[in-house]
Design a protein around this motif. Structure first.
Motif, PDB file in Angstrom:
ATOM      1  N   GLY A   1     -10.604 -14.331  -3.045  1.00 21.00           N
ATOM      2  CA  GLY A   1     -10.595 -13.456  -4.211  1.00 21.00           C
ATOM      3  C   GLY A   1     -11.009 -12.023  -3.932  1.00 21.00           C
ATOM      4  N   ILE A   2     -10.996 -11.603  -2.676  1.00 23.05           N
ATOM      5  CA  ILE A   2     -11.354 -10.234  -2.317  1.00 23.05           C
ATOM      6  C   ILE A   2     -10.176  -9.305  -2.622  1.00 23.05           C
ATOM      7  CG2 ILE A   2     -12.098  -8.715  -0.439  1.00 23.05           C
ATOM      8  CD1 ILE A   2     -14.125 -10.877  -1.216  1.00 23.05           C
ATOM      9  N   TYR A   3     -10.483  -8.124  -3.151  1.00 26.42           N
ATOM     10  CA  TYR A   3      -9.456  -7.096  -3.363  1.00 26.42           C
ATOM     11  C   TYR A   3      -9.177  -6.459  -2.001  1.00 26.42           C
ATOM     12  CZ  TYR A   3      -7.052  -3.056  -5.453  1.00 26.42           C
ATOM     13  OH  TYR A   3      -6.128  -2.099  -5.808  1.00 26.42           O
ATOM     14  N   VAL A   4      -7.938  -6.607  -1.508  1.00 23.28           N
ATOM     15  CA  VAL A   4      -7.588  -6.143  -0.169  1.00 23.28           C
ATOM     16  C   VAL A   4      -6.593  -4.993  -0.253  1.00 23.28           C
ATOM     17  CG1 VAL A   4      -6.586  -6.765   2.062  1.00 23.28           C
ATOM     18  CG2 VAL A   4      -7.969  -8.435   0.804  1.00 23.28           C
ATOM     19  N   SER A   5      -6.922  -3.906   0.412  1.00 23.15           N
ATOM     20  CA  SER A   5      -5.985  -2.796   0.554  1.00 23.15           C
ATOM     21  C   SER A   5      -5.759  -2.527   2.034  1.00 23.15           C
ATOM     22  CB  SER A   5      -6.511  -1.536  -0.147  1.00 23.15           C
ATOM     23  OG  SER A   5      -7.723  -1.107   0.433  1.00 23.15           O
ATOM     24  N   LEU A   6      -4.634  -1.917   2.345  1.00 26.36           N
ATOM     25  CA  LEU A   6      -4.332  -1.524   3.713  1.00 26.36           C
ATOM     26  C   LEU A   6      -4.438  -0.016   3.843  1.00 26.36           C
ATOM     27  CD1 LEU A   6      -1.216  -3.653   4.719  1.00 26.36           C
ATOM     28  CD2 LEU A   6      -3.638  -4.249   4.857  1.00 26.36           C
ATOM     29  N   ASN A   7      -5.130   0.440   4.858  1.00 26.42           N
ATOM     30  CA  ASN A   7      -5.164   1.853   5.208  1.00 26.42           C
ATOM     31  C   ASN A   7      -4.022   2.071   6.194  1.00 26.42           C
ATOM     32  OD1 ASN A   7      -6.263   4.519   5.339  1.00 26.42           O
ATOM     33  ND2 ASN A   7      -7.190   3.982   7.292  1.00 26.42           N
ATOM     34  N   MET A   8      -2.831   2.391   5.665  1.00 25.21           N
ATOM     35  CA  MET A   8      -1.632   2.506   6.499  1.00 25.21           C
ATOM     36  C   MET A   8      -1.610   3.882   7.179  1.00 25.21           C
ATOM     37  SD  MET A   8       2.411   2.231   5.501  1.00 25.21           S
ATOM     38  CE  MET A   8       2.378   0.499   5.037  1.00 25.21           C
ATOM     39  N   LEU A   9      -1.827   3.890   8.473  1.00 22.86           N
ATOM     40  CA  LEU A   9      -1.776   5.131   9.237  1.00 22.86           C
ATOM     41  C   LEU A   9      -0.325   5.560   9.345  1.00 22.86           C
ATOM     42  CD1 LEU A   9      -4.286   4.116  12.055  1.00 22.86           C
ATOM     43  CD2 LEU A   9      -4.770   5.266   9.885  1.00 22.86           C
ATOM     44  N   TYR A  10      -0.013   6.730   8.761  1.00 23.40           N
ATOM     45  CA  TYR A  10       1.392   7.080   8.550  1.00 23.40           C
ATOM     46  C   TYR A  10       1.829   8.255   9.419  1.00 23.40           C
ATOM     47  CZ  TYR A  10       5.872   7.652   6.380  1.00 23.40           C
ATOM     48  OH  TYR A  10       7.220   7.717   6.190  1.00 23.40           O
ATOM     49  N   PHE A  11       2.985   8.057  10.084  1.00 25.63           N
ATOM     50  CA  PHE A  11       3.569   9.080  10.945  1.00 25.63           C
ATOM     51  C   PHE A  11       5.067   9.125  10.661  1.00 25.63           C
ATOM     52  CE2 PHE A  11       5.475  10.792  14.750  1.00 25.63           C
ATOM     53  CZ  PHE A  11       4.557  11.706  15.253  1.00 25.63           C
ATOM     54  N   PRO A  12       5.575  10.225  10.065  1.00 23.28           N
ATOM     55  CA  PRO A  12       7.007  10.288   9.754  1.00 23.28           C
ATOM     56  C   PRO A  12       7.844  10.222  11.024  1.00 23.28           C
ATOM     57  CG  PRO A  12       5.963  12.436   9.455  1.00 23.28           C
ATOM     58  CD  PRO A  12       4.861  11.457   9.678  1.00 23.28           C
ATOM     59  N   GLY A  13       8.861   9.381  10.976  1.00 24.27           N
ATOM     60  CA  GLY A  13       9.667   9.143  12.156  1.00 24.27           C
ATOM     61  C   GLY A  13       9.237   7.907  12.907  1.00 24.27           C
ATOM     62  N   PHE A  14       8.132   7.291  12.477  1.00 24.13           N
ATOM     63  CA  PHE A  14       7.705   6.018  13.062  1.00 24.13           C
ATOM     64  C   PHE A  14       7.643   4.931  11.997  1.00 24.13           C
ATOM     65  CE2 PHE A  14       4.324   2.937  13.817  1.00 24.13           C
ATOM     66  CZ  PHE A  14       4.879   2.284  14.911  1.00 24.13           C
TER      67      PHE A  14
END
Length: 410
Positions: A324-337
């Motif tokens: 029941g944990i609220y889970v988020s992703l810290n998506m490391l973002y790089f355009p073109g990848f």
């Protein structure tokens, strides 16, 4: 027309009349269009890029070099870049510091950046931090919590490194970071607290000691009992992987929850050490944010260079969701990848298996060429940031896509 920018040898920035601006995704350089651009945010910065020759485009569409160095925008949190600056790498160029380099240009007599607005949260507005009274507030907390080395560490993080979650302890508000671990089970290429001497300098100094459960609980109680929408977070930029300190963290959480049920307890983690995650979840964790760059094992391994596998990360997320944990992703973002077709396919499969509640899209602070050199080459189409995020929203309409941790209402 959208005009290119360049900098001279003194770092002074100029526009190039008659020369169009360009941007880059992956290895492709193209002319910027009005659809690429938003007005440069007030709290953004401009930076020139040494050893990188500025490029522009003429009326016939030919890419040509300019007489100065390339210029980049550095965006505040809440904005996701869509294109990198276009430039020509010079011989023996030094590696760039760890910033999120963004294409910038002059359009309609104003500065514009290649970006989209992904989240609004006044709590992270730079105007709320580094205020003239911060030093006085630091002294107050040192008096309230004497002889706690964590207070000294967070004071240095606030005054020297200007860390927002550290400063919130002294402002008595919102999310406060509690670093715990001097070691890590990954060797991330873009780690912001530990870099090899021959690389770019780290923008933060890693904690050098292991706080005790009592020291953790003292700060946690102090913050949660006084701060509006109070959150304490383990796993900061100034430390390694917090789940490796699971024994002390879990004991600290239990000490806190014996005295208060106020606020929320969060961990920012790579989630690779599942046994540690289980201990912390079972102790009374409320939310978990997992740092991740790819849902494909090969891409994940190339960046994290870790002692664990992506499958371990998935196991940890699955355990947290089941509890029941609220889970988020810290998506490391790089355009073109991230917006490659094969990366998107990996994410679609990932979210069908693990329905996390939120994605926080964060610009990856990295030298673009150094990053692409270590990552797998693109095998198919690059979709673009807007199309990538739109597809995720279409497939998973209940999943929040933003940039910040939010106080999760019960």
């Amino acid at each position: 027309m959208i005009y290119a920018l360049y900098a001279d040898e003194n770092g002074e920035i100029f526009d190039a009349p008659g020369i169009g601006a360009v941007g880059r995704f992956g290895d492709e350089i193209r002319a910027l269009t009005p659809e690429d651009l938003i007005p440069l945010p007030d709290s953004a910065d401009l930076m020139y890029l040494p050893d990188r020759q500025a490029l522009g485009v003429d009326e016939e569409g030919n890419i040509l070099p300019l007489t100065g160095q390339a210029v980049s925008a550095i965006l505040p949190a809440g904005y996701t870049r869509t294109l990198l600056p276009g430039f020509q790498l010079m011989e023996e160029a030094s590696q760039l510091p760890l910033y999120g380099y963004t294409a910038v240009a002059v359009y309609q007599d104003q500065l514009y950046a290649a970006a989209i607005y992904t989240d609004e949260n006044h709590k992270w507005d730079p105007e709320n931090y580094n205020t003239p009274d911060l030093k006085k507030l630091v002294k107050r907390v040192k008096k309230d919590l004497p002889n706690n080395p964590l207070v000294e560490h967070l004071a240095n993080c606030s005054l020297e490194w200007h860390c927002c979650t550290a400063e919130n302890l002294f402002y008595r508000r919102w999310e406060c970071g509690i670093p715990t671990s001097p070691v890590c089970n990954a060797n991330c290429f873009g780690c912001i607290s530990l870099q090899p001497a021959e690389c770019c300098p780290s923008p933060q100094e890693r904690i050098k000691f292991r706080p005790t459960p009592e020291q953790i609980a003292q700060i946690g109680l102090y913050h949660l009992q006084t701060a509006p929408e109070g959150i304490i977070s383990f796993g900061q930029g100034c430390e390694g992987e917090p789940s490796l300190a699971a024994v002390n963290i879990s004991q600290g959480i239990r000490l806190i929850r014996q005295q208060t049920d106020k606020g929320q307890i969060n961990i920012n983690t790579n989630a690779g050490y599942t046994e540690g995650i289980r201990q912390i979840v079972d102790a009374g964790l409320d939310t978990m944010r997992v740092s991740i760059i790819s849902a494909l094992p090969e891409s994940y391994a190339a960046y994290y260079r870790s002692s664990y596998q992506l499958e371990n990360v998935k196991e940890s997320i699955r355990y947290a969701l089941d509890k029941g944990i609220y889970v988020s992703l810290n998506m490391l973002y790089f355009p073109g990848f991230n917006d490659r077709a094969q990366e998107l396919a990996g994410w679609l499969e990932f979210f069908r298996e693990l329905p996390v509640q939120m994605i926080q899209v964060r610009n990856l602070n990295i030298d673009p060429d150094a990053f692409l050199e270590i990552m797998p080459e693109a095998q198919g189409e690059i979709l673009g940031t807007r199309a990538f995020l739109a597809k995720l929203h279409q497939e998973f309409p209940n999943m929040v896509i933003g940039s910040f941790s939010h106080y999760v209402e019960e």
